[in-house]
Design an enzyme around this catalytic site. Structure first.
Site, PDB file in Angstrom:
ATOM      1  N   GLY B  15       0.852  -1.190   0.000  1.00 39.37           N
ATOM      2  CA  GLY B  15       0.000   0.000   0.000  1.00 39.37           C
ATOM      3  C   GLY B  15       0.885   1.235   0.000  1.00 39.37           C
ATOM      4  O   GLY B  15       2.075   1.165  -0.329  1.00 39.37           O
ATOM      5  N   ARG B 283     -13.779  12.775  14.274  1.00 37.78           N
ATOM      6  CA  ARG B 283     -14.610  11.600  14.004  1.00 37.78           C
ATOM      7  C   ARG B 283     -15.161  10.936  15.262  1.00 37.78           C
ATOM      8  O   ARG B 283     -16.298  10.474  15.280  1.00 37.78           O
ATOM      9  CB  ARG B 283     -13.810  10.592  13.187  1.00 37.78           C
ATOM     10  CG  ARG B 283     -13.576  11.083  11.780  1.00 37.78           C
ATOM     11  CD  ARG B 283     -12.687  10.155  10.994  1.00 37.78           C
ATOM     12  NE  ARG B 283     -12.536  10.671   9.625  1.00 37.78           N
ATOM     13  CZ  ARG B 283     -11.685  10.171   8.738  1.00 37.78           C
ATOM     14  NH1 ARG B 283     -10.911   9.155   9.059  1.00 37.78           N
ATOM     15  NH2 ARG B 283     -11.613  10.688   7.525  1.00 37.78           N
ATOM     16  N   ARG B 412      -7.610   9.678  15.242  1.00 37.88           N
ATOM     17  CA  ARG B 412      -6.942  10.257  14.082  1.00 37.88           C
ATOM     18  C   ARG B 412      -7.838  11.285  13.399  1.00 37.88           C
ATOM     19  O   ARG B 412      -9.037  11.079  13.272  1.00 37.88           O
ATOM     20  CB  ARG B 412      -6.598   9.147  13.086  1.00 37.88           C
ATOM     21  CG  ARG B 412      -6.023   9.657  11.787  1.00 37.88           C
ATOM     22  CD  ARG B 412      -5.557   8.549  10.876  1.00 37.88           C
ATOM     23  NE  ARG B 412      -6.615   7.762  10.283  1.00 37.88           N
ATOM     24  CZ  ARG B 412      -7.403   8.167   9.285  1.00 37.88           C
ATOM     25  NH1 ARG B 412      -7.275   9.392   8.790  1.00 37.88           N
ATOM     26  NH2 ARG B 412      -8.319   7.369   8.790  1.00 37.88           N
TER      27      ARG B 412
END
Lengths: 236, 597
Positions: B15, B283, B412
C-alpha cells in the site's frame, strides 16, 4: 428471494481438469452482491471455491468476473440487477489457474509496456507543485479512474484473438499520461501504441466501454490516442 | 520445496507506506516488496477525501495549526514531537507526490485544490480551514497508483501474491520473513538485513467496517506471536459515515463540501455537540453524537441510522445560516453538478448500493469501524520498539496503519492517514536501507519455516469441524457490541471472555481445501487467527483503561483522566496471557486541556 447460482469450477490439482459448473439454490436479498453469495457458499458450503476479492466496493479491482456473460465486479453486481439465475465464470482471454482466478501477469505486462508513469524531471525552482489548470486536469480525468481490474481488456474480441494486443486497459493508462499537460513522453508512448500491438488493433467494438465498472469512456480514450498518433502529437 | 531468497531490505505490504518505503529503500539497497495482494489492490486505494498539508493555497494556514489540530484530535495522546515532524513534512511530501505525477484536483490558478475536513481549523478564527489536498474523492487511489507507477519506473522488485506469515528473528534481531506463494502454496524464506512491515490495519475484527477483506491485522499478530508488543490497541476509530448495513465509507469530504448530518426529527444535531465546527468535529465526537441520537430515539424512523444530506439546496441553506464564504469573500453556494464533480465515487456508491441519488436524496449512514490508531510501536524513524523504554528492535521497521508512532493518539484526524503513510513510509524506507548498508546478514535459524508450518498444518490436518465464518461472525458481533463506540467494564470483560472462548474454538477450525494452489480457504483461516489475537489484545487493553479518551469512550468513566492515564498502552500476548505496560506521552508545547469543537 431464491437464487439459482451456477459457478465455474476448474482445478487440475484436485482432479477437476475439465471446466464444469457447480450449482446452488440459495436464499438471497435483492441487494446482496454476487460477491456476498460467493462468500456465503465458500464459507458455509464449499471452501474450495476460489476467487480474488479485497475492498468489496468496487475500488480495488480484484474481483472482475463474467456474470451472466458480462464482465462485472462481483462486489458491484447486485442480485436485483443481474436476476435470480446467475452464472459466474472467470474473465476471458487470460489463462485460468483455478476457478475464477486467472493469470494476471500478461495483463500487467501490457500495462507496464506503455510507460505508465509521469515523465518530467523539471521541478519548479521553489520546490512547490507544477501548475496545471482545471481544464488541463479535466482533459485526462476520466482515465485516472482506472483500477486495473481487466474487465475492459478481457471483454475485447481483439484481445481474445491476438495476444500481441496491449488491450484497452493499457491504452486507458497511456491516455492518462499522454493527455497530462505535465508529461514529456507522449511521443514515446504514441510510438509504442502506433506499433503492431497498439491502438490500431482496436475495432471499436465498444465492449470495453460497456464493461468498465468505473464508467470510463474507454473506446473514446482509445480513439483520442489514435487521433494523436495520426495527427502527430498532442496539444495541451 | 522451500526456496530461500536474499534481499537487503524486505518490505511487507504494497500500500502507500510499503511503496513509499520501497521507492526510498531501493535507491541504495537491494529491495524486494512482498504483498498478499497485487499492489494496486491495497486498501490505501480506498481512501477518498484527501491528504492534509498546510499549503495555504486558498486561505491562510500554518504547519503549527495542523500540528495543534492533530494533537487536539488525538485527545492529547499523540506524541507531539512525532506530530510536529509529520505536519512539518506534509507540504514537502505533497509536492513530492505532485512531482511524481499525482493528478491532484486544481484551483483556478493551477495550484493543488484543498477542501475542509473534520478537526482541521484556522487556530485563530476556530473555523474549518481548507487543508485537505485532494484528487476528487479518490485521493488514496491516486496515491496508490502514482507510487506503484513510480516503482515500475524505478524497477522495484515485487513478489506479488506472496502472503507473509512469519517474521524471522535471531538473538532479538529481525532477519527475514516466511511467505507462502499463493499460486503454488510453497513456502519461501526471505533472508534480509532490514524488514519493513507495512501491512495495514485490522478493521475486519468488527461487524460493520469500511475495511477490505484483506485488513486482517497480519502485521500486529505476527509481531505479537514473536513476543513483540503492540501499542494503544484500544484506540480504534469508528468513522461516522458508513453506508447503512454495508459500512462502505462515505468521505468526510462530503461534509467538507457542505453536507450535514440530520436526525429523524430533521434536526442538524451536530450543532448541539460541537457548536463551533458542527458537522466538521473530529470523528470520535461525531460517531458518539450519532450513537447518542439513536439511543434517544432520534434515528431515522427511530431506527439505528441517521441521514447525511448533501442535496445542494440543503448545503446552500446551511452555508447561508453559517455565513460560509469562499476565499474571495463571496457566499458559498453549490450546484448538483459541482458536487458530482467533487465526489463522483460517493454518488456512484449510493446509486449502486442504495439505489439513491445523493444529489436528490439524503444518504442513510451509521458509524463504521475504520482505522487502527494503535499498532506496532515505532519511533519517528519507523524503527520498531520492543518495550516501554523505547528499546529498538534491530532490523525491524513499521509504517502506515500497522504502525503506532504515535501521531494519531486516541483519535486520528481525517487526511492524516495518507499523510502518515507517505511521511513515515519514506522515513522507514530510508532508515531500513541505512541499516542494511551498515550491517551484515544475521544467519537464519536452522529450520526457519517450522513455526509457519506448524500453524498451517494445524489448520490443514484439523477435523474439529468449526467453520471459519461462524467463529468470525461471533467475534465481529461481540466486538461491535462491547468494544465499539461506547464501552463498559462489564461489556469488555464479557468480550475478553468471548475472545478467549473463540480462540479455543479456533483450535478446532477445519477447512475444505487441502490443495496447494491458491488455497484461499487455508489463508482465510490463518487470517482469522490473526484477527482473534488482535481482538483479544484489543479487548484487554481497552478494559484496563478506566477513562474516556478519543475513540475509547467509557460509559462508566465518561471523563478523561490525565493525572493517571495520559500514557500509552503496551500490550504483549503470550499464549493466552496478555501483559500490559505503559509509557509516557511525549508532550512538547501543547499542555493537555479540555477538548471542545
Amino acid at each position: 428471494m431464491l437464487v439459482y447460482l451456477k459457478i465455474y469450477r476448474y482445478n487440475p490439482e484436485a482432479g477437476r481438469n475439465v471446466p464444469s459448473f457447480d450449482t446452488y439454490n440459495i436464499e438471497a436479498e435483492p441487494t446482496d452482491r454476487v460477491l456476498d453469495l460467493l462468500e456465503h457458499i465458500k464459507g458455509e458450503i464449499d471452501g474450495t471455491i476460489s476467487f480474488r476479492r479485497s475492498c468489496a466496493h468496487g475500488v480495488c479491482g480484484s474481483d472482475a468476473m463474467r456474470i451472466n456473460g458480462r464482465n462485472l465486479l462481483a462486489c458491484k453486481a447486485l442480485v436485483k440487477d443481474v436476476g435470480n439465475e446467475i452464472t459466474v465464470e472467470p474473465i476471458l482471454g487470460l489463462p485460468v489457474l483455478k476457478d475464477m482466478i486467472v493469470d494476471m501477469e500478461p495483463f500487467f505486462d501490457s500495462y507496464k509496456s506503455i510507460m505508465p508513469f509521469l515523465v518530467n524531471e523539471d521541478v519548479p525552482a521553489d520546490g512547490k507543485e507544477r501548475r496545471q489548470s482545471p481544464e488541463q486536469r479535466e482533459r485526462f480525468d476520466d482515465t485516472t479512474k482506472c483500477i486495473l481490474c481487466a474487465a475492459c481488456t478481457t471483454s475485447c474480441p481483439v484481445f481474445w484473438a491476438d495476444d500481441q494486443y496491449v488491450g484497452p486497459a493499457a491504452m486507458v493508462n497511456a491516455h492518462r499520461f499522454i493527455f497530462d499537460s505535465r508529461d514529456q513522453a507522449a511521443d514515446k508512448r504514441l510510438e509504442i501504441l502506433a506499433d503492431h500491438g497498439g491502438a490500431f488493433r482496436c475495432r471499436t467494438a465498444f465492449n470495453c466501454t460497456e464493461a468498465c465498472p468505473r464508467e470510463i469512456h474507454v473506446t473514446q480514450a482509445i480513439a483520442e490516442v489514435k487521433n494523436a498518433i495520426t495527427s502527430g502529437g498532442v496539444e495541451y | 520445496m522451500t526456496q530461500t531468497h536474499q534481499h537487503e531490505v524486505v518490505i511487507v505490504g504494497a500500500g502507500g507506506a510499503g511503496l513509499m518505503a520501497a521507492l526510498y529503500a531501493s535507491r541504495s539497497a537491494d529491495t524486494a516488496v512482498l504483498s498478499k495482494l497485487y499492489p494496486t489492490r491495497s486498501h490505501t486505494g480506498a481512501a477518498q477525501g484527501g491528504i492534509g498539508a498546510a499549503l495555504a493555497n486558498l486561505e491562510p494556514d500554518k504547519v503549527e495549526w495542523h500540528s495543534f489540530d492533530t494533537v487536539k484530535g488525538s485527545d492529547y495522546l499523540g506524541d507531539q514531537d512525532a506530530i510536529d515532524y509529520m505536519c512539518a513534512q506534509a507540504p514537502e511530501v505533497v509536492y513530492e507526490l505532485e512531482h511524481m505525477g499525482l493528478p491532484f484536483s486544481r484551483n483556478p490558478d493551477g495550484t493543488i485544490a484543498q477542501r475542509r475536513f473534520g478537526g482541521h481549523t484556522n487556530n485563530e478564527t476556530k473555523q474549518p480551514v481548507l487543508r485537505s489536498c485532494y484528487a476528487a474523492d479518490r485521493t488514496g487511489h491516486m496515491i496508490l497508483q502514482t507510487l506503484y507507477q513510480n516503482c515500475i519506473k524505478n524497477k522495484v522488485h515485487f513478489y506479488d501474491e506472496f502472503h507473509v506469515l512469519d517474521l524471522l528473528m535471531k538473538d532479538g534481531v529481525a532477519n527475514g520473513v516466511v511467505a507462502v506463494e499463493l499460486a503454488t502454496g510453497e513456502l519461501h524464506v526471505f533472508h534480509a538485513k532490514s524488514v519493513v512491515f507495512a501491512t495495514g490495519g485490522h478493521g475486519r475484527i468488527w461487524e460493520l467496517t469500511s475495511n477490505a477483506y484483506a485488513y486482517t491485522g497480519d502485521g500486529v499478530a505476527i509481531t505479537l506471536r514473536r513476543g513483540l508488543p503492540a501499542q494503544d490497541l484500544e484506540f480504534f476509530q469508528f468513522h461516522p459515515t458508513g453506508i447503512l448495513k454495508l459500512g462502505i465509507l462515505i468521505t468526510e469530504g462530503v461534509r467538507g463540501e457542505g453536507g450535514i448530518l440530520v436526525n429523524g426529527k430533521g434536526e442538524r444535531f451536530m450543532e448541539r455537540y460541537a457548536p463551533t465546527v458542527k458537522d466538521l468535529a473530529s470523528r470520535d465526537v461525531v460517531s458518539r453524537s450519532i450513537y447518542l441520537e439513536i439511543r434517544d430515539g432520534n434515528g431515522i424512523n427511530g431506527d439505528r441510522y441517521v441521514h447525511l444530506d448533501m442535496r445542494p439546496e440543503v448545503v446552500n441553506k446551511y452555508a447561508e445560516l453559517d455565513g460560509r464564504t469562499l476565499p474571495d469573500g463571496s457566499p458559498y453556494r453549490v450546484t448538483g453538478e459541482q458536487l458530482l464533480s467533487k465526489v463522483p465515487d460517493i454518488v456512484d456508491f449510493c446509486r449502486t448500493y442504495l439505489g439513491i441519488d445523493p444529489i436528490k436524496e439524503p444518504m442513510p449512514i451509521q458509524p463504521t469501524a475504520h482505522y487502527a490508531m494503535g499498532g506496532i510501536p515505532t519511533n519517528v524513524h519507523g524503527q520498531a520498539l520492543s518495550d516501554a523504554q523505547g528499546t529498538i528492535v534491530p532490523g525491524l521497521f513499521a509504517a502506515g496503519e500497522v504502525a503506532c508512532v504515535s501521531v494519531h493518539g486516541a483519535n486520528r484526524l481525517g487526511t492524516n492517514s495518507l499523510l502518515d503513510l507517505v511521511v513515515f513510509g519514506k522515513e522507514a524506507g530510508k532508515k531500513a536501507a541505512e541499516h542494511a548498508k551498515s550491517s551484515d546478514y544475521k544467519p537464519l535459524e536452522a529450520n526457519p519455516t517450522d513455526f509457519t508450518r506448524q500453524q498451517l498444518d494445524r489448520i490443514l490436518n484439523n477435523t474439529g469441524g468449526e467453520k471459519i465464518v461462524h467463529v468470525a461472525e461471533e467475534m465481529k458481533t461481540k466486538m461491535m457490541d462491547d468494544v465499539g463506540v461506547f464501552r463498559t467494564a462489564d461489556g469488555m470483560a464479557s468480550a475478553i471472555e468471548k475472545m478467549r472462548e473463540l480462540r479455543e474454538r479456533y483450535k478446532n477450525i477445519s477447512i475444505d481445501d487441502h490443495g496447494k494452489r491458491f488455497n484461499t480457504d487455508l489463508l482465510n483461516a490463518w487470517e482469522l487467527g490473526c484477527l482473534l489475537d488482535v481482538a483479544l489484545a484489543t479487548a484487554v487493553s481497552a478494559h484496563a483503561r478506566p477513562e474516556s479518551r478519543g475513540a475509547h469512550a467509557r460509559e462508566d468513566f465518561p471523563n478523561r483522566n490525565d493525572a493517571e492515564w495520559l500514557k500509552h498502552t503496551m500490550t504483549w500476548l503470550d499464549g493466552d496471557q496478555v501483559r500490559l505496560d505503559y509509557k509516557p506521552v511525549t508532550i512538547t508545547k501543547y499542555e493537555p486541556k479540555e477538548r471542545v469543537y
